[in-house]
Write a protein that holds these residues in place. Sequence first.
Motif, PDB file in Angstrom:
ATOM      1  N   VAL A 178     -19.675   7.419   6.345  1.00 26.71           N
ATOM      2  CA  VAL A 178     -20.494   7.397   7.553  1.00 26.71           C
ATOM      3  C   VAL A 178     -21.954   7.398   7.162  1.00 26.71           C
ATOM      4  CG1 VAL A 178     -21.133   8.672   9.616  1.00 26.71           C
ATOM      5  CG2 VAL A 178     -18.744   8.570   8.921  1.00 26.71           C
ATOM      6  N   ASN A 179     -22.735   6.584   7.840  1.00 29.60           N
ATOM      7  CA  ASN A 179     -24.183   6.568   7.606  1.00 29.60           C
ATOM      8  C   ASN A 179     -24.811   7.740   8.335  1.00 29.60           C
ATOM      9  OD1 ASN A 179     -26.860   6.056   7.286  1.00 29.60           O
ATOM     10  ND2 ASN A 179     -26.837   3.991   8.136  1.00 29.60           N
ATOM     11  N   ASN A 180     -25.293   8.715   7.595  1.00 27.33           N
ATOM     12  CA  ASN A 180     -25.841   9.932   8.190  1.00 27.33           C
ATOM     13  C   ASN A 180     -27.348   9.896   8.353  1.00 27.33           C
ATOM     14  OD1 ASN A 180     -23.380  11.395   8.386  1.00 27.33           O
ATOM     15  ND2 ASN A 180     -23.433  11.743   6.181  1.00 27.33           N
ATOM     16  N   SER A 181     -27.979   8.756   8.148  1.00 28.39           N
ATOM     17  CA  SER A 181     -29.439   8.720   8.145  1.00 28.39           C
ATOM     18  C   SER A 181     -30.036   9.111   9.492  1.00 28.39           C
ATOM     19  CB  SER A 181     -29.929   7.325   7.751  1.00 28.39           C
ATOM     20  OG  SER A 181     -29.411   6.353   8.655  1.00 28.39           O
ATOM     21  N   SER A 182     -29.537   8.505  10.580  1.00 34.15           N
ATOM     22  CA  SER A 182     -30.104   8.821  11.892  1.00 34.15           C
ATOM     23  C   SER A 182     -29.781  10.251  12.303  1.00 34.15           C
ATOM     24  CB  SER A 182     -29.581   7.842  12.951  1.00 34.15           C
ATOM     25  OG  SER A 182     -28.172   7.933  13.057  1.00 34.15           O
ATOM     26  N   SER A 183     -28.568  10.705  11.991  1.00 31.34           N
ATOM     27  CA  SER A 183     -28.203  12.090  12.305  1.00 31.34           C
ATOM     28  C   SER A 183     -29.067  13.063  11.529  1.00 31.34           C
ATOM     29  CB  SER A 183     -26.731  12.322  11.975  1.00 31.34           C
ATOM     30  OG  SER A 183     -26.404  13.675  12.127  1.00 31.34           O
ATOM     31  N   GLY A 184     -29.307  12.770  10.258  1.00 31.49           N
ATOM     32  CA  GLY A 184     -30.137  13.658   9.434  1.00 31.49           C
ATOM     33  C   GLY A 184     -31.550  13.756   9.958  1.00 31.49           C
ATOM     34  N   ILE A 185     -32.099  12.615  10.420  1.00 35.55           N
ATOM     35  CA  ILE A 185     -33.458  12.616  10.971  1.00 35.55           C
ATOM     36  C   ILE A 185     -33.520  13.492  12.209  1.00 35.55           C
ATOM     37  CG2 ILE A 185     -35.194  11.175  12.107  1.00 35.55           C
ATOM     38  CD1 ILE A 185     -34.353   8.893  10.257  1.00 35.55           C
ATOM     39  N   GLY A 186     -32.513  13.352  13.112  1.00 33.81           N
ATOM     40  CA  GLY A 186     -32.517  14.143  14.329  1.00 33.81           C
ATOM     41  C   GLY A 186     -32.450  15.628  14.070  1.00 33.81           C
ATOM     42  N   LEU A 187     -31.565  16.059  13.185  1.00 33.06           N
ATOM     43  CA  LEU A 187     -31.418  17.482  12.887  1.00 33.06           C
ATOM     44  C   LEU A 187     -32.634  18.035  12.171  1.00 33.06           C
ATOM     45  CD1 LEU A 187     -27.653  17.777  11.838  1.00 33.06           C
ATOM     46  CD2 LEU A 187     -28.716  18.401  14.005  1.00 33.06           C
ATOM     47  N   GLU A 188     -33.207  17.275  11.247  1.00 36.23           N
ATOM     48  CA  GLU A 188     -34.396  17.736  10.530  1.00 36.23           C
ATOM     49  C   GLU A 188     -35.575  17.886  11.484  1.00 36.23           C
ATOM     50  OE1 GLU A 188     -34.890  18.900   7.471  1.00 36.23           O
ATOM     51  OE2 GLU A 188     -32.713  18.770   7.321  1.00 36.23           O
ATOM     52  N   ASN A 189     -35.694  16.942  12.418  1.00 33.05           N
ATOM     53  CA  ASN A 189     -36.792  17.016  13.377  1.00 33.05           C
ATOM     54  C   ASN A 189     -36.647  18.216  14.312  1.00 33.05           C
ATOM     55  OD1 ASN A 189     -38.479  14.869  12.650  1.00 33.05           O
ATOM     56  ND2 ASN A 189     -37.150  13.385  13.659  1.00 33.05           N
ATOM     57  N   VAL A 190     -35.419  18.489  14.727  1.00 29.86           N
ATOM     58  CA  VAL A 190     -35.230  19.621  15.627  1.00 29.86           C
ATOM     59  C   VAL A 190     -35.469  20.940  14.896  1.00 29.86           C
ATOM     60  CG1 VAL A 190     -32.752  20.091  15.351  1.00 29.86           C
ATOM     61  CG2 VAL A 190     -33.816  20.378  17.580  1.00 29.86           C
ATOM     62  N   LYS A 191     -35.178  20.997  13.607  1.00 31.63           N
ATOM     63  CA  LYS A 191     -35.486  22.191  12.815  1.00 31.63           C
ATOM     64  C   LYS A 191     -37.003  22.394  12.724  1.00 31.63           C
ATOM     65  CE  LYS A 191     -31.363  22.018   9.842  1.00 31.63           C
ATOM     66  NZ  LYS A 191     -30.882  21.773   8.462  1.00 31.63           N
ATOM     67  N   LYS A 192     -37.735  21.302  12.518  1.00 32.33           N
ATOM     68  CA  LYS A 192     -39.199  21.392  12.461  1.00 32.33           C
ATOM     69  C   LYS A 192     -39.753  21.847  13.807  1.00 32.33           C
ATOM     70  CE  LYS A 192     -39.916  17.837   8.921  1.00 32.33           C
ATOM     71  NZ  LYS A 192     -40.489  16.488   8.632  1.00 32.33           N
ATOM     72  N   ARG A 193     -39.184  21.310  14.890  1.00 36.31           N
ATOM     73  CA  ARG A 193     -39.645  21.696  16.219  1.00 36.31           C
ATOM     74  C   ARG A 193     -39.388  23.178  16.478  1.00 36.31           C
ATOM     75  NH1 ARG A 193     -37.244  18.770  20.764  1.00 36.31           N
ATOM     76  NH2 ARG A 193     -39.139  19.274  21.920  1.00 36.31           N
ATOM     77  N   LEU A 194     -38.251  23.676  16.052  1.00 34.07           N
ATOM     78  CA  LEU A 194     -37.956  25.100  16.216  1.00 34.07           C
ATOM     79  C   LEU A 194     -38.960  25.958  15.456  1.00 34.07           C
ATOM     80  CD1 LEU A 194     -34.059  25.064  15.927  1.00 34.07           C
ATOM     81  CD2 LEU A 194     -35.374  25.803  17.922  1.00 34.07           C
ATOM     82  N   ASP A 195     -39.289  25.551  14.235  1.00 32.22           N
ATOM     83  CA  ASP A 195     -40.246  26.309  13.427  1.00 32.22           C
ATOM     84  C   ASP A 195     -41.644  26.284  14.036  1.00 32.22           C
ATOM     85  OD1 ASP A 195     -38.326  27.003  11.567  1.00 32.22           O
ATOM     86  OD2 ASP A 195     -38.723  25.270  10.280  1.00 32.22           O
ATOM     87  N   LEU A 196     -42.016  25.162  14.640  1.00 35.33           N
ATOM     88  CA  LEU A 196     -43.358  25.007  15.196  1.00 35.33           C
ATOM     89  C   LEU A 196     -43.490  25.665  16.567  1.00 35.33           C
ATOM     90  CD1 LEU A 196     -44.021  21.270  14.233  1.00 35.33           C
ATOM     91  CD2 LEU A 196     -45.188  23.253  13.293  1.00 35.33           C
ATOM     92  N   ILE A 197     -42.476  25.485  17.422  1.00 35.50           N
ATOM     93  CA  ILE A 197     -42.586  25.955  18.802  1.00 35.50           C
ATOM     94  C   ILE A 197     -42.104  27.400  18.946  1.00 35.50           C
ATOM     95  CG2 ILE A 197     -41.943  25.474  21.197  1.00 35.50           C
ATOM     96  CD1 ILE A 197     -41.365  22.585  20.346  1.00 35.50           C
ATOM     97  N   TYR A 198     -41.084  27.780  18.158  1.00 37.15           N
ATOM     98  CA  TYR A 198     -40.521  29.126  18.258  1.00 37.15           C
ATOM     99  C   TYR A 198     -40.521  29.835  16.903  1.00 37.15           C
ATOM    100  CZ  TYR A 198     -38.850  27.489  22.811  1.00 37.15           C
ATOM    101  OH  TYR A 198     -38.772  26.988  24.076  1.00 37.15           O
TER     102      TYR A 198
END
Length: 346
Positions: free
Chosen positions: A302-322
């Motif tokens: 399975v190509n995990n590239s798009s999934s990896g981008i989404g999860l990494e971005n949401v982790k960054k958002r959690l660190d920045l916003i909360y």
Amino acid sequence: MLLKKRHLEPSLHLLIWITGLFIALYNINNIGFLKRGMDIYSLAVVIGTFFNIVLFYFVSLYLIPKFNAKGLRRELIFYLIIVTIVLSIGESLIDYFLMPSIYSSEEEPLIAQFIVILVFHIFILALALSYGLTKEWIKKEKKQQSLKAEKLSAELNYLKAQVNPHFLFNMMNIAFASATKNGDEYTANIIEMISSQLRYMLYESNFEKVSVQKEIDHINSYIKIQKLRISDDMPVKINYQTNGDFSSNSVAPLLLIPFIENAFKHGLHYNAETNINILISCQNHQLKLMVSNPVSVNKNNVNNSSSGIGLENVKKRLDLIYPNKHKLQIKEQKEKYSISLNLMLN
């Protein structure tokens, strides 16, 4: 140029202290009951300057960053008073016991020396506070600007990961298959659900916070669309539950959906028994999300590239916003993938 900027402030400080030292040496003959030439008093001036330097930089570079940045104002005031008094007493004792034998014809009272030195140290303390607080304010402003830039970058990357041709292609395929099977009315409902998904991602995401209920509605719509891909004869079971107070709480938009998308993308098997479990609750301003799904048997293909981008971005958002207000646990076992997110909303 970078090297010059790095050394500009220390060089300026050195110039100021040297200038102040020479001014004090030049005017030393106006202080005290002097009995010898001006050159002999340099030791007293150097010692006094040393105490001033210690007071200035200990306050501005250590005490203020340590206590003021954490909002510990009472502790800061306490240590400012203690440090100023201790250094004033130390310099007074040196002047009282050591210096009279060198440059004074009469002994000055210890208390008088202490008061004079204390007043001058209060002046140095005021300068240190002005310098230290200004330095901390500039540092805080730079940090906030950096966080804003990182947050904006994360938001843009997240939207790019969400609104992509792959997502739109899948949704249109569902609409097309439905149109050929069930007719225009049924298809219109599907297209409306897809439109609401895109509308939410494109417009609601412009706000810093949205009602948790809106986020839940978006997730509900997404799961309904995903269920259309599942026929009655497929061994797929979706356990989706919500409970709690969603209407009176707010959350950053599009924060939960990546975890749910990931569960469907990698956990939905059409030929094997599949259980996707999703639980969202909100109690006492605490939002909890639990998602579990089976691990894909074709995971390596399975190509995990798009999934990896989404999860990494949401982790960054959690660190920045909360920051310090969330706890994210991701567990990947042999046959099961699960996430748990606890989020303090207020």
